[in-house]
Design an enzyme around this catalytic site. Structure first.
Site, mmCIF file in Angstrom:
data_model
loop_
_atom_site.group_PDB
_atom_site.id
_atom_site.type_symbol
_atom_site.label_atom_id
_atom_site.label_comp_id
_atom_site.label_asym_id
_atom_site.label_seq_id
_atom_site.Cartn_x
_atom_site.Cartn_y
_atom_site.Cartn_z
ATOM 1 N N GLY A 46 41.344 30.559 41.821
ATOM 2 C CA GLY A 46 41.628 31.945 42.047
ATOM 3 C C GLY A 46 39.838 32.311 42.220
ATOM 4 N N GLN A 51 33.289 38.862 43.108
ATOM 5 C CA GLN A 51 32.589 37.863 42.031
ATOM 6 C C GLN A 51 31.968 37.166 42.636
ATOM 7 O OE1 GLN A 51 36.403 36.056 40.865
ATOM 8 N NE2 GLN A 51 35.561 35.193 39.143
ATOM 9 N N CYS A 95 37.634 31.840 33.536
ATOM 10 C CA CYS A 95 37.085 32.761 35.072
ATOM 11 C C CYS A 95 35.443 32.461 35.488
ATOM 12 C CB CYS A 95 36.748 34.216 34.501
ATOM 13 S SG CYS A 95 36.433 35.563 36.260
ATOM 14 N N LEU A 96 36.241 32.414 36.703
ATOM 15 C CA LEU A 96 34.243 31.277 37.412
ATOM 16 C C LEU A 96 33.125 32.183 37.402
ATOM 17 C CD1 LEU A 96 35.497 30.525 40.837
ATOM 18 C CD2 LEU A 96 34.913 28.947 38.123
ATOM 19 N N HIS A 137 45.688 37.665 37.817
ATOM 20 C CA HIS A 137 44.105 38.021 36.977
ATOM 21 C C HIS A 137 42.816 37.898 38.024
ATOM 22 C CE1 HIS A 137 40.402 35.239 35.245
ATOM 23 N NE2 HIS A 137 40.275 35.601 36.211
ATOM 24 N N GLU A 138 43.441 37.964 39.112
ATOM 25 C CA GLU A 138 42.554 38.203 40.136
ATOM 26 C C GLU A 138 43.151 39.385 40.532
ATOM 27 O OE1 GLU A 138 39.901 36.640 41.649
ATOM 28 O OE2 GLU A 138 41.044 34.263 40.458
ATOM 29 N N HIS A 141 40.439 41.757 38.650
ATOM 30 C CA HIS A 141 39.152 41.466 39.043
ATOM 31 C C HIS A 141 39.526 42.940 39.773
ATOM 32 C CE1 HIS A 141 36.427 38.621 37.283
ATOM 33 N NE2 HIS A 141 37.818 37.555 38.110
#
Length: 176
Positions: A46, A51, A95-96, A137-138, A141
């Site tokens: 994701g 991000q 997480c990226l 999660h996304e 963000h």
């Protein structure tokens, strides 16, 4: 398609509320393509627009993990949760924007989401398992929330310090 740089925590943009998308236009389609390319390259399941430094309510995901299975990329614009299950699921999240750091986070096991698609139409789908975890999660963000915000202050602070160190090391490497 362009692979975009992923912001690393702490970055003030990762803590901001994102703006809704008014219309699905060429810029949003390009953003979605770039985000999918960036997510697959990372690799991740994701990626949310903030991000990559774009403060819009867009995220992409593809939670297909089986090697021989076809990818199932999704682009969700202005997503909202319309229902959550009472059952909970704990998943080790990463997480990226917080590379190489993982922690268990408990969230609803199933969610129903409504969003605008690249086709300009409203869509609604129910997610479970990794798809439900990833979608939540996304969405976090887009609301300026990170998975480490679910952790205790000590663990959160420890991870933040590691990320500050990583950013310093990357900055030094870039200058060399």
């Amino acid at each position: 398609m362009t692979i975009r740089p992923i912001l690393i925590h702490p970055d003030p943009r990762l803590k901001k509320l994102c703006e809704p998308v008014a219309t699905v236009d060429a810029d949003i389609r390009r953003l979605a393509d770039d985000m999918l390319a960036t997510m697959y390259d990372a690799p991740g399941v994701g990626l949310a627009a903030p991000q990559v430094g774009v403060m819009r309510r867009v995220f992409v995901m593809d939670c297909v993990k089986e090697k021989d299975a076809a990818p199932a990329p999704m682009v969700l614009i202005n997503p909202e949760i319309t229902w959550t299950s009472e059952d909970l699921n704990t998943y080790e999240e990463g997480c990226l924007s917080i590379p190489e750091q993982y922690a268990e986070v408990t969230r609803p096991a199933e969610v129903r989401m409504r969003w605008l698609g690249l086709d300009g139409q409203m869509h609604e789908e129910q997610f479970d398992g990794l798809w439900a975890t990833c979608a939540q999660h996304e969405l976090d963000h887009l609301n300026g929330k990170l998975f480490i915000d679910y952790l205790g202050p000590l663990k959160r602070q420890m991870i933040t310090r590691k990320m500050e160190k990583l950013k310093r090391e990357r900055a030094r490497t870039a200058q060399a």
